[in-house]
Enzyme design. Structure first.
Site, short mmCIF file in Angstrom:
data_model
loop_
_atom_site.label_atom_id
_atom_site.label_comp_id
_atom_site.label_asym_id
_atom_site.label_seq_id
_atom_site.Cartn_x
_atom_site.Cartn_y
_atom_site.Cartn_z
N GLY A 163 -85.61 -0.20 25.65
CA GLY A 163 -85.48 1.23 25.92
C GLY A 163 -86.79 1.97 26.15
N ASP A 205 -82.95 6.49 15.23
CA ASP A 205 -81.57 6.81 14.83
C ASP A 205 -81.46 6.55 13.32
OD1 ASP A 205 -78.83 7.06 14.56
OD2 ASP A 205 -78.32 5.90 16.32
N GLU A 221 -91.36 4.22 20.60
CA GLU A 221 -89.90 4.04 20.58
C GLU A 221 -89.25 5.08 21.48
OE1 GLU A 221 -87.56 2.26 20.02
OE2 GLU A 221 -87.55 1.24 18.09
N ASP A 222 -88.10 4.74 22.02
CA ASP A 222 -87.35 5.74 22.77
C ASP A 222 -86.51 6.61 21.85
OD1 ASP A 222 -85.83 3.54 22.16
OD2 ASP A 222 -84.73 3.49 24.04
N ARG A 280 -80.10 3.04 32.34
CA ARG A 280 -81.50 3.18 31.91
C ARG A 280 -82.33 3.88 32.98
NH1 ARG A 280 -82.35 -0.13 27.30
NH2 ARG A 280 -81.21 -2.08 27.28
C1 PRP Z 1 -82.58 1.33 20.19
C2 PRP Z 1 -83.95 2.00 20.15
C3 PRP Z 1 -84.49 1.58 18.83
C4 PRP Z 1 -83.26 1.45 17.96
C5 PRP Z 1 -83.14 2.66 17.12
O1 PRP Z 1 -82.74 0.04 20.69
O2 PRP Z 1 -84.77 1.59 21.19
O3 PRP Z 1 -85.20 0.37 18.90
O4 PRP Z 1 -82.14 1.34 18.84
O5 PRP Z 1 -82.05 2.59 16.28
P1 PRP Z 1 -82.17 2.62 14.70
O6 PRP Z 1 -83.10 3.75 14.32
O7 PRP Z 1 -80.75 2.93 14.28
O8 PRP Z 1 -82.64 1.32 14.22
P2 PRP Z 1 -81.54 -0.91 21.12
O9 PRP Z 1 -81.25 -1.85 20.02
O10 PRP Z 1 -80.41 -0.07 21.66
O11 PRP Z 1 -82.17 -1.83 22.25
P3 PRP Z 1 -82.70 -1.46 23.72
O12 PRP Z 1 -83.92 -0.60 23.53
O13 PRP Z 1 -83.01 -2.80 24.32
O14 PRP Z 1 -81.59 -0.73 24.43
#
Ligand code: PRP
Length: 179
Positions: free
Chosen positions: A43, A102, A98-99, A164
């Site tokens: 992301g 959460d 980070e994007d 994306r």
């Molecule tokens: C997303 C985002 C973080 C994570 C955040 O990645 O890039 O790494 O989720 O979530 P959290 O705070 O609940 O841990 P994702 O696993 O969707 O992978 P991607 O970036 O490849 O889409």
């Protein structure tokens, strides 16, 4: 607007302006000290590309991939390294990119792992922050936007690997999940 998007949360213009501000703030703080940006795939790939160009300090870029969500919309809490860094980070100023922040589970694991490699400093920049959603406390020095707890896509964020490439961040129409 893409037909699958219900509404836009952040426009391309808002994102561009905020990324420029974050870059300026980071440039001031690092004050010409070299900084290693560690982008968390996949992301953050789009964000780091724009952020790096907004930073005036000497910048290097490396990538890590960790699993957290799979292709569902809920955090599993399971985190593992899929791809590790190419660079050694001992004694270096590291900024994790980070994007979205959460639950914080991904970053908690990542920061613990990176801290054990003894960087000179270790900070986090996240474009988006779901305020109030964190299940573990995370110190994130730079936040682009606090957003409500909605499932968002675009500007690097996906649903089942799609969307994306949208230049804005928006919420999907509910029928996209059910269909
Ligand atoms: C997303 C985002 C973080 C994570 C955040 O990645 O890039 O790494 O989720 O979530 P959290 O705070 O609940 O841990 P994702 O696993 O969707 O992978 P991607 O970036 O490849 O889409």
């Amino acid at each position: 607007m893409h037909a699958d998007i219900d509404h836009i949360v952040l426009t391309e213009e808002q994102i561009t302006a905020r990324v420029a501000e974050l870059g300026a703030e980071i440039s001031r703080d690092y004050n010409q000290e070299p900084v290693l940006l560690i982008a968390v795939l996949r992301g953050a790939a789009l964000f780091v590309a724009d952020l790096a160009r907004a930073i005036e300090s000497p910048v290097e870029i490396d990538f890590m991939a960790v699993s957290s969500y799979g292709s569902s919309t809920q955090s599993s809490g399971v985190v593992r390294i899929i791809k590790d860094l190419e660079e050694l980070i001992e004694g270096r100023h590291v900024l994790v990119v980070e994007d979205i922040l959460d639950t914080g589970l991904t970053l908690k694991y990542l920061l613990k792992n990176l801290a054990s490699r003894k960087p000179a400093s270790l900070e986090v920049v996240s474009l988006l922050n779901k305020k109030g959603k964190q299940r573990v406390p995370i110190s994130c020095k730079y936040v682009g936007f606090d957003i409500p707890d909605e499932f968002v896509v675009g500007y690097g964020l996906d649903y089942a690997e799609r969307y994306r490439n949208l230049p804005y961040i928006g919420v999907l129409r509910p029928e996209v999940y059910s269909g």
